[in-house]
Structures are given as structure tokens and as C-alpha cells.
Motif scaffolding. Sequence first.
Motif, PDB file in Angstrom:
ATOM      1  N   ILE A 161       0.656  -1.217   0.039  1.00 41.65           N
ATOM      2  CA  ILE A 161       0.018  -0.220   0.089  1.00 41.65           C
ATOM      3  C   ILE A 161       0.848   1.166   0.036  1.00 41.65           C
ATOM      4  N   TYR A 178      -2.386   3.232  -7.948  1.00 47.82           N
ATOM      5  CA  TYR A 178      -1.805   2.214  -8.677  1.00 47.82           C
ATOM      6  C   TYR A 178      -0.780   2.417  -9.046  1.00 47.82           C
ATOM      7  N   GLN A 274      -4.562  -4.291  -4.041  1.00 45.18           N
ATOM      8  CA  GLN A 274      -4.861  -5.716  -3.715  1.00 45.18           C
ATOM      9  C   GLN A 274      -4.627  -6.512  -4.682  1.00 45.18           C
ATOM     10  N   PRO A 277      -6.793 -11.984  -3.485  1.00 47.60           N
ATOM     11  CA  PRO A 277      -8.169 -11.906  -2.618  1.00 47.60           C
ATOM     12  C   PRO A 277      -7.793 -12.995  -1.407  1.00 47.60           C
TER      13      PRO A 277
END
Lengths: 350, 388
Positions: A161, A178, A274, A277
Motif C-alpha cells: 500500500i 495504482y 490488492q 483476494p
Amino acid sequence: MLRLEARPVPSKLMGYAAPVIALAITVVFGTLLFLALGKNPAASLRVFFVTPLENARGLSEVALKMIPLLLCSLGLAICYRSNVWNIGAEGQLVVGGVAAGGMALLASPDSTRAFFVLVLLAGMLGGMAWAAITALLRDKFNANEILVSLMLTYVGGLLLIYLVNGPWKDPKGFNFPYSKTFDAAAMVPKLFAGTRLSWGVLIVVVVLAAAWIFLSKSKAGFRLQVAGQAPLAARFAGFSAREGIWASLLLCGALSGLAGALEVAGPLGQLTPQISPGYGFAAIIVAWLGRLHPGGCVFASFIMALIYIGGELSQSRLGLPAAITGVFQGMLLLALLTADTFIHYRLRKA
Amino acid sequence: MLNLRRSLLLTAMLAAIGLTAGLAGCGKEEPKPAAKPADAPKAAEAPKAAPKPEPLKIAFAYVGPVGDGGWTYAHDLGRKEAEKEFGDKIKTSFVENVPESADAERVIRDMASQGNKLIFGTTFGYMEPMLKVAPEFKDVKFEHATGYKSADNMRVYDVRAYEGAYVAGMIAGKMTKTNTLGFVASIPIPEVVRNINAFTLGAQSVNPKVKTKVVWINKWFDPGKEAEAATALINGGADVLLQNTDSPAVLQTAEKMGKLAFGWDSNMTSYGPKAHLGSAIINWAPYYKKAIKDALDGTWKGETNWWGMKEGAIDVVALGDMVPADVKKMAEDKKAEIKEGKFNVWSGPLMGNDGKEVLAKDAKGDDKFISGIMFYVKGVEGKVPSNK
């Protein structure tokens, strides 16, 4: 009355049959569940277990979903067989993805087409480095590897992050967290046009064979497992327990890191906040479902991928809620644990 | 004993085989449910009636569960309302909990290949996946919420949530006793930073002493983290909270700790009636109706729609009983001003929290200015993450 009695020798037959029985039980309870929800159970189960496999694209998507699950579960199987309780494959996957992404960002339009090999290597090294922290703390300070590897998962997530919000943020991206999309040279080449499947599949097949040989046929694999499961016997035989910790964690880190690299340099094509998942956590289930055996892991990751994708299809085709996926996974595990009882026990008339 | 074991196994295997066979058998019949004997006479009569046009198939991809009580719930309300409006002219479906990872592309591609002609992706993270899928399905219209990239058959829609945040801020400014507001923020993108600023500006317009503390959780939907952040803000002295996250956890935390808070995205009164000052809501229905109408009428074209109070997309509703009548009136008046276009949240003089002037006196921030807001206004504590 029936009672459980310990078997003198664990049943080999049940060892193989238990997963099949568990699947059958899941199907039976699934049928009841769909009936209770007012859906046609046959059609519903079909959406879960058949529809995802009906065409080439569906098959390729199941395979794509299996890749990270299988890689992480192979790594975890090696760890668990060595009695090293690493539950941080998720973090190793994420940091592997970060390292691979960092390498991929260095590619330019002039880079050679083989650049992606560097990206994958960077991913493996990243995952190994992350796992090495756990190994070091366990080796030097006897720190509990369950806690360390789990906590490092969160640190790894925050590292990602930080990077996508900071130094690696796409300067033209309106401050969205991003990275820029990677140059083509950094991407793993596609296997078939029209699908998202890459050469990653071939790499996974090679890894799978190597893992099987390592665990079942090689002396190094044997040492590792003895060192983990019978430390005293291992020491008597001159095998080192430390070696087991380091080797299993580094191998798992490399495999999980490779999984992360194949995600970012495959379907994602950029670094995002992310990248998984939760493959690293789901792989713990896969490893156990697969009996910590490479072949079993293939079967188990296939079932897990199917349930994930079937769960999505059941939403769009049947209007079922997303929670169904979780319910299915839960039922499968519970049924497996139940069926497993009969490996070591048998029923007798009291 | 051996017999028992054998029969157990046998039963299990038979069950498995039977079910598999059943699956394969039933599955083949599934695509033609009309083949039921009872329906046969009706089917024979059907050709007499004018053939009904096929309904337009529409799909929604949601980042959270429809029961999140906030962002996704609000989108789903919009979907349901559109369904009511257009009846059997459309057929909608959705997939919830679609992660902003490699999975989004698969889900969206599947939607398109299932014959959906209009597809809504309701979170920023679906932008790249939708861009990858859009060129493969030229006859499908793609609608992406809150992004900035578009294609021939993919357009962007968004809402001016900051208008609601401003009005909520005015109420907060009146209700705070500690002059400290708390904001639980999700991901540091302009949209969220904008809402923090608007909330603060609204509060300062009625109470210049107000300061805002911010905690970022880097997630859209994570009730656990949202609650933790709210607790931290309250422990830091904040007594009125707002959030730009997707669940009611912040409101629930305020309720538990005896502080005040707002609902966000949808009316959250029931999650914390004692703490609930009001809800800054998004009503997606007007836009969904417009987009669907565009697609039905064949007037769909590439454009960006950014809707606010004027179009009925943003509102502040269900003001709590603890809000005094004059404060309620003040909020209603401001809403009316915004609706009529008489008030612009981004009016100079506007100061950044580094003391530099961002907008001069009498200057107004246009949409380009708003899209790039990555600074805190004066009164917000700290620094926007990673903004050097």
C-alpha cells in the motif's frame, strides 16, 4: 449402539476415500441448502461444478485461479511436513508480487522479450526474503513462526500500500493508488490467445513435478521431514533441525513469491493495493485438503477454484448470495474433518 | 465390521455417482424450462400475440456485499428502483463481493458473454479490468463509477458526494462541543480528500474553531478497521464523526461510545439512532434510470456524468431529534442553495493547511480543480498520505 474404536493401523483406503466422501457429503448438504433457498438443486449444483468447465475460457479461468492456490499450497505442504507452521504464505505472495512489480516497472519498450524471467525471479527472491525473516526469528530467538509469519502478512500488505500510494504511484493516475501498467516485455507471455492463461501454467507443472520428487524421492526432502517430525531421531542421524526450518520456509517463500509474480505480471499487469483476494490463506485449506501431498494439492486447488468461480456464477445465473461460496467451503472442510476421523478410528457395535 | 466399512464406502460412492449423473442429466434440460408439459398449450398459442421484445439484460458488479448498509447497498437500491421503473423491459443481475484483483476481469467478461448489454462496475478498482474487456464486446455498453479512463463503449459516472459532506459538516460544526471532528477515510484519492475538505469547510462556515482529525484505513469495506479508526478518533478528542467508508461501523462505534456521527451513502439511522445526526446519502437511481433509458432508446453515447444535489443524486436525510430546529433549517436552506446552483463549496478564499492560498478571493473551483484535489484545507490535521 455404535462406538468409535482406534484402528491399530491408520486406514490407507480411508485416507484416499475421505476427500471423496467429504465431497459427496457437501453435495448432499448443498442439495438441501438449495432446496431450502427454493432453487432447483440439480441446476444449482450444476452451476457450481459443471458450468465453470463447459468451455475453453471457463477452463482457462479455473486453471488461472488454481495457479496461485497450488503454488502456495505446495510451499505450505513442505513447511507442514517439516513441522514448520508457516501461515504467512499470503504475505510471501504479496511481497513476491511487490518485488516482481518493482522489477517490471524497470522494463521499457526496448526491453528484451525475456525480461519477464527477471520479473519472476525477482518475485521468488522477494517471497524468500520475506519468509527468511520468519526463519531467522525462529532460528535465532525461537520466536513462534505462526505468529511471526501471520503478522508479517499484514506488514507485507502495508508495504504494498505504501509503494502504490508513494514512490511507485502512476504519475498520470490522478493520485489513485495504482502503479503504471507494465510494459509488454515484463508480462508473462500468453499461452493461448483469447484467454488469460500464461506460460505460468507450464512453470507450475514443472514446479509440481519438482515438489513431488523433492518430497517423496529425494534425500534432502526426507531429511527435512525427519528433522521436523522427529527432531531427536534426526539429530541422532546427523540431520539438522535448523536446516529444516530454513529450507522449508525459503522454499515456501519462493513458491508463494512466484505466485505473486505470476499474478502481477499476468492478469493484473500493474501493482494495485490488492493483488490477492487471500490466496495464501485459502492455500492453507488447500494444503490440508490435499493431504500435504503434491497430487492432492492439485485436486484440492481445483475444487477450491471451482467453488470460487461457481460461487460467482451462482450469483449472476441464479441470484444466490455471495455467502454461498463461504458456506460451501465451510461444509467441505467440516465434512473432510469428519471423514478424516475414520482414518484413525472405526465404528464398532458396542 | 469389514462389511460395515465396505457398505459405508459403497453407499458414499453410489451417492456420488448418482448425483453426478443427475447433474449431467438435469443440466441438459435446464436451458429450456418451457418444455414442461403444463406449459405446452400456452406455448402453442404464443405465436398469435405480438412477440414481446427481449428484455435488455443489465449486470452490476459490486465490490462489497449488498448488505453492507452503505455504498453497495445504495447501488443495489438504485438497481431495484430502476427495475421497478422499467419492469419487464429490463432484466438485471448482480455479483457481489467482487475483489478489486484479477477476479474482477473474469466476472465482468462473464457478464458480457452472458448477453448483458449494459454493465455497471461500481468501484474504482474495476477501471482497468473493464478497459480490458470493453474492446472484446463492442455491442455492450460499459459504465464505470468514479474512474477517469474511458473507451468508445465505456463511460464514467460519479456523484458530488462532497455536497452532502459540506451540509453534514455544517451540522457537525454546530453540534461539536470539543470543536474536534473525526473523519474515517478509506483510500487517499481525490474523491475522499475532497469529502474531508468539504466536511471541514462546512463546519468552519458555522464554527471557525473547528479542527478535523483523519484516520486512513486503506480499505473501502472493513467494519473492524472502520470501528478501530473511529475509536482512535474519539479517544483523540473528536466528538462528531463522518466516514468515507462503506459500512455503518463508524456510526455504531459512536453510538457505543456516546458520541455523534453521520450515516454515509445510505440512510443508516437504524444502526445507531442515538448517535445519528443525519445521513449524507447517494441516490443512484436517477442516474441508473438515465443510463438504462439511454441504452433502451439507443441514445447512449460516450460522456461523463457527474451528478449532485441538483440531479437528485445527493441528499442529506433523516436528521436526528437531537439536532435543534434552527440547525435543521440551516441545513435545509443550504441544500436548497446548492440545488439552485447559488452556492459552490469550492469558493475562494480557500487556504491549504500548509498556509498557502489555493483559491483567491471570489475564485471558484471548477471540475478540473475538484478532480485534482490532493491537499487538506486549513483546519484538517496532518498530511494527505504520500503527497509530497
